[in-house]
Design an enzyme around this catalytic site. Structure first.
Site, mmCIF file in Angstrom:
data_model
loop_
_atom_site.group_PDB
_atom_site.id
_atom_site.type_symbol
_atom_site.label_atom_id
_atom_site.label_comp_id
_atom_site.label_asym_id
_atom_site.label_seq_id
_atom_site.Cartn_x
_atom_site.Cartn_y
_atom_site.Cartn_z
ATOM 1 N N LYS A 178 102.538 48.313 62.552
ATOM 2 C CA LYS A 178 102.208 49.443 62.407
ATOM 3 C C LYS A 178 101.631 49.591 63.841
ATOM 4 O O LYS A 178 101.897 50.854 64.720
ATOM 5 C CB LYS A 178 101.365 50.311 61.821
ATOM 6 C CG LYS A 178 101.977 49.967 60.073
ATOM 7 C CD LYS A 178 101.508 51.624 59.169
ATOM 8 C CE LYS A 178 101.867 51.140 57.246
ATOM 9 N NZ LYS A 178 101.040 52.130 56.767
ATOM 10 N N ASP A 184 102.389 58.371 56.942
ATOM 11 C CA ASP A 184 101.513 58.200 55.929
ATOM 12 C C ASP A 184 100.402 59.742 55.506
ATOM 13 O O ASP A 184 100.020 59.998 54.883
ATOM 14 C CB ASP A 184 100.531 56.783 56.147
ATOM 15 C CG ASP A 184 101.518 55.675 55.676
ATOM 16 O OD1 ASP A 184 102.107 55.164 54.791
ATOM 17 O OD2 ASP A 184 101.346 54.259 56.647
ATOM 18 N N GLY A 204 86.567 51.335 51.897
ATOM 19 C CA GLY A 204 87.155 50.791 52.216
ATOM 20 C C GLY A 204 87.118 51.130 53.614
ATOM 21 O O GLY A 204 87.126 52.099 54.013
ATOM 22 N N ALA A 205 88.004 50.475 55.477
ATOM 23 C CA ALA A 205 87.678 50.423 56.201
ATOM 24 C C ALA A 205 89.384 49.933 57.211
ATOM 25 O O ALA A 205 88.710 49.807 58.039
ATOM 26 C CB ALA A 205 86.203 50.068 56.772
#
Length: 279
Positions: free
Chosen positions: A72, A109, A132-133
């Site tokens: 990505k 997304d 989360g990160a």
């Protein structure tokens, strides 16, 4: 220009690993429903080192690509143009090829997350928590920039990731506070919780689901439901799943690649559900 049914066009999803991807199921179902008999959609195992050569070898029959990890960000220097949405998080999950051979990068997304939430009645929230990160967390933060009017608290395991999420917040103009993962149970009391962690990472939080939970958006679709999502549903909380995200972002990809809109959301969802049930 909208695609003609008899055009011989190709599209595919790239990544590593890629064998698990549901994208071919979703896109092929859309092509069938749209009557695009000349279109095909495949999957290819491609890593960062192999991406430039793969792109260089594509012919004029190619309409677009879906990208998953680890491509990505790696694809960005190879593109002619990147949308504002993708540039906001340095992540491209969609490449569209124009008739004159230009490569256009986009990110579905982010609007896909927002669309999945809207489908479940979440148009705006006063605050939210992210578990989360990683790369998906930055997309979640960008989606929240569109619908969250207050603070976003991100629960992370490392100081480096915490600093990175705060930088994303500044870039996206979102009020971000970070907290250590050891305090992640606090996240479950927020009006919207977005879990962006790998399988099993939130299992330890399932026992802490409150009596009246609000909305959980768990981006996983396999295995499903996660233990956290199952407990959340048992407590009568609203749950948005990873398949919701996958389908909504794929709808946008189909529309961008084919020029046909609207893409058949319900058909694609049923195809995804069927494929998961057969695994």
């Amino acid at each position: 220009m909208p695609a003609r049914a008899t055009d011989a066009r190709r599209a595919a999803v790239l990544g590593s690993p890629i064998a698990h991807s549901l994208s071919p199921v979703l896109h092929r179902a859309a092509y069938d429903a749209l009557g695009l008999t000349g279109w095909s959609y495949d999957r290819f195992e491609v890593d960062e080192a192999g991406l430039p050569g793969f792109l260089a070898g594509l012919g004029p029959e190619w309409a677009g690509l879906s990208l998953t990890m680890p491509l990505k960000r790696a694809v960005i220097p190879l593109l002619d143009e990147v949308s504002e949405t993708a540039a906001a998080v340095d992540a491209v999950n969609t490449v569209v090829f124009t008739e004159d051979g230009r490569r256009l990068g986009d990110n579905t997304d982010i609007p896909g997350m927002a669309a999945a939430l809207r489908e479940h009645g979440i148009g705006q929230v006063g605050s939210a928590a992210i578990l989360g990160a990683g790369a998906t967390a930055s997309s979640a933060l960008a989606a929240l920039a569109r619908i969250c009017t207050g603070e976003v608290v991100v629960y992370v395991r490392s100081a480096d990731r915490a600093a990175e999420m705060r930088r994303w917040g500044e870039r996206l103009d979102v009020e971000v506070r970070t907290a250590d993962w050891s305090a992640a149970r606090e996240a479950l009391d927020f009006p919207l919780v977005i879990a962006t962690t790998p399988a099993g990472a939130t299992d330890g939080l399932a026992a802490a689901v409150p009596e009246r939970p609000a909305t959980l958006f768990d981006v996983l679709y396999e295995p499903w439901p996660t233990l956290l999502a199952a407990r959340w549903s048992m407590a009568c909380g609203a749950v948005v799943g990873g398949l919701d995200l996958l389908v909504h972002q794929a709808v946008l990809q189909v529309e961008r690649m084919t020029g046909r809109a609207p893409a058949p959301l319900d058909v694609m969802r049923r195809a995804g559900e069927k494929a998961l049930a057969e695994r």
